[in-house]
Design an enzyme around this catalytic site. Sequence first.
Site, PDB file in Angstrom:
ATOM      1  N   HIS A  30      38.601  33.668  47.462  1.00 26.19           N
ATOM      2  CA  HIS A  30      37.379  34.039  48.185  1.00 26.19           C
ATOM      3  C   HIS A  30      36.362  32.890  48.119  1.00 26.19           C
ATOM      4  O   HIS A  30      35.709  32.575  49.115  1.00 26.19           O
ATOM      5  CB  HIS A  30      36.745  35.298  47.584  1.00 26.19           C
ATOM      6  CG  HIS A  30      37.602  36.527  47.677  1.00 26.19           C
ATOM      7  ND1 HIS A  30      38.268  37.048  46.587  1.00 26.19           N
ATOM      8  CD2 HIS A  30      37.892  37.338  48.720  1.00 26.19           C
ATOM      9  CE1 HIS A  30      38.932  38.133  46.960  1.00 26.19           C
ATOM     10  NE2 HIS A  30      38.727  38.336  48.252  1.00 26.19           N
ATOM     11  N   GLY A 140      41.882  33.679  55.088  1.00 24.41           N
ATOM     12  CA  GLY A 140      42.786  32.923  54.220  1.00 24.41           C
ATOM     13  C   GLY A 140      44.190  32.844  54.808  1.00 24.41           C
ATOM     14  O   GLY A 140      44.704  33.820  55.359  1.00 24.41           O
ATOM     15  N   ARG A 180      44.909  42.004  43.876  1.00 25.72           N
ATOM     16  CA  ARG A 180      45.938  42.927  43.362  1.00 25.72           C
ATOM     17  C   ARG A 180      46.683  42.358  42.152  1.00 25.72           C
ATOM     18  O   ARG A 180      47.384  43.107  41.467  1.00 25.72           O
ATOM     19  CB  ARG A 180      46.923  43.305  44.462  1.00 25.72           C
ATOM     20  CG  ARG A 180      46.300  44.204  45.517  1.00 25.72           C
ATOM     21  CD  ARG A 180      47.330  44.745  46.506  1.00 25.72           C
ATOM     22  NE  ARG A 180      46.773  45.801  47.322  1.00 25.72           N
ATOM     23  CZ  ARG A 180      46.294  45.641  48.561  1.00 25.72           C
ATOM     24  NH1 ARG A 180      46.290  44.451  49.122  1.00 25.72           N
ATOM     25  NH2 ARG A 180      45.806  46.670  49.228  1.00 25.72           N
TER      26      ARG A 180
HETATM   27  P1  AMP Z   1      40.582  40.372  50.659  1.00 25.92           P
HETATM   28  O1  AMP Z   1      39.303  40.551  49.888  1.00 25.92           O
HETATM   29  O2  AMP Z   1      41.811  40.416  49.811  1.00 25.92           O
HETATM   30  O3  AMP Z   1      40.645  41.218  51.896  1.00 25.92           O
HETATM   31  O4  AMP Z   1      40.542  38.864  51.183  1.00 25.92           O
HETATM   32  C1  AMP Z   1      39.453  38.371  51.904  1.00 25.92           C
HETATM   33  C2  AMP Z   1      39.827  37.060  52.520  1.00 25.92           C
HETATM   34  O5  AMP Z   1      40.208  36.151  51.486  1.00 25.92           O
HETATM   35  C3  AMP Z   1      41.021  37.169  53.475  1.00 25.92           C
HETATM   36  O6  AMP Z   1      40.788  36.363  54.617  1.00 25.92           O
HETATM   37  C4  AMP Z   1      42.157  36.638  52.659  1.00 25.92           C
HETATM   38  O7  AMP Z   1      43.183  36.056  53.429  1.00 25.92           O
HETATM   39  C5  AMP Z   1      41.454  35.590  51.820  1.00 25.92           C
HETATM   40  N1  AMP Z   1      42.227  35.302  50.615  1.00 25.92           N
HETATM   41  C6  AMP Z   1      42.726  36.204  49.735  1.00 25.92           C
HETATM   42  N2  AMP Z   1      43.436  35.573  48.783  1.00 25.92           N
HETATM   43  C7  AMP Z   1      43.390  34.250  49.069  1.00 25.92           C
HETATM   44  C8  AMP Z   1      43.937  33.067  48.448  1.00 25.92           C
HETATM   45  N3  AMP Z   1      44.667  33.138  47.344  1.00 25.92           N
HETATM   46  N4  AMP Z   1      43.676  31.884  49.033  1.00 25.92           N
HETATM   47  C9  AMP Z   1      42.912  31.807  50.160  1.00 25.92           C
HETATM   48  N5  AMP Z   1      42.383  32.863  50.779  1.00 25.92           N
HETATM   49  C10 AMP Z   1      42.614  34.069  50.243  1.00 25.92           C
END
Ligand code: AMP
Length: 266
Positions: A30, A140, A180
């Site tokens: 993030h 991401g 997760r």
């Molecule tokens: P989430 O909170 O899991 O919905 O993720 C929010 C954003 O962060 C999404 O665009 C994801 O693709 C991105 N994201 C999550 N994990 C990663 C990571 N390890 N590297 C880069 N971006 C990430």
Amino acid sequence: MKIARTIAELPRLSDSVGLVPTMGAFHAGHLALFEAARQENDVVVASLFVNPAQFGEREDLERYPRDEERDAELAEEAGVDVLFTPSPEEMYPEGYATWVDVGELGRKLEGEFRPGHFRGVATVCLKLFNIVRPDRAYFGQKDAQQAAVIKQLVRDLNLDLEIRVVPTVRDDDGLALSSRNAYLSPEERETALALPRALATGDLGRARELLAGLDIDYVEEANFNGQRVLAAAVRVGKTRLIDNVVLEIPCQDSSWLGRTNKGEPK
Ligand code: AMP
């Protein structure tokens, strides 16, 4: 940093705005998105919304990690100007009826194992784009199919913003950072390392061999809007993990695996 808990509390923004949609439980993945948004916008808005519409009935909506106080601190340190944390009641008020379906792209791979998931993702992102009105939004590469779905949405509905995709950030052991990962016991985490190792081969056959013995949803080569990736989803205990690598870049270039959470090439 301002925390806006309702749409009405969002400041009116006239400068260039970068939006980073998230579900919270922030990690270095993030933070890389916040950093990218910080670099090319006057104002950075991060949304924190655990979107019920993208979770299936038997999925982890209830136990999804939530720690708004810690997230607010991390976001502020990363230079986020506005943290938008709307309630499910405001996003989906009684009588809510309109959904966005991006077609076949939303039904294969992740979409096959999580029916309705991308409908929920596309719908909430369109709502966030309409509410925040960003010039750019950041996603991401870790969720490659999600990024492709959003690009499809923007193209098909003539949305006036640019989509940026930020490389996957990994832990030192190669595991892609994910909210997760917190569910994994130390033993499960060891088992989960087979996922990045298998994908790092860049070869579908090898990857399948290396993942044999795990509970696999899919391991496939996919073409998302012209970008070829090797993508997989596996279950380790009760935890479902997804990851992918981009196939275009030659294997000799080790940066193709992404970055560690310290920003070093893997
Ligand atoms: P989430 O909170 O899991 O919905 O993720 C929010 C954003 O962060 C999404 O665009 C994801 O693709 C991105 N994201 C999550 N994990 C990663 C990571 N390890 N590297 C880069 N971006 C990430």
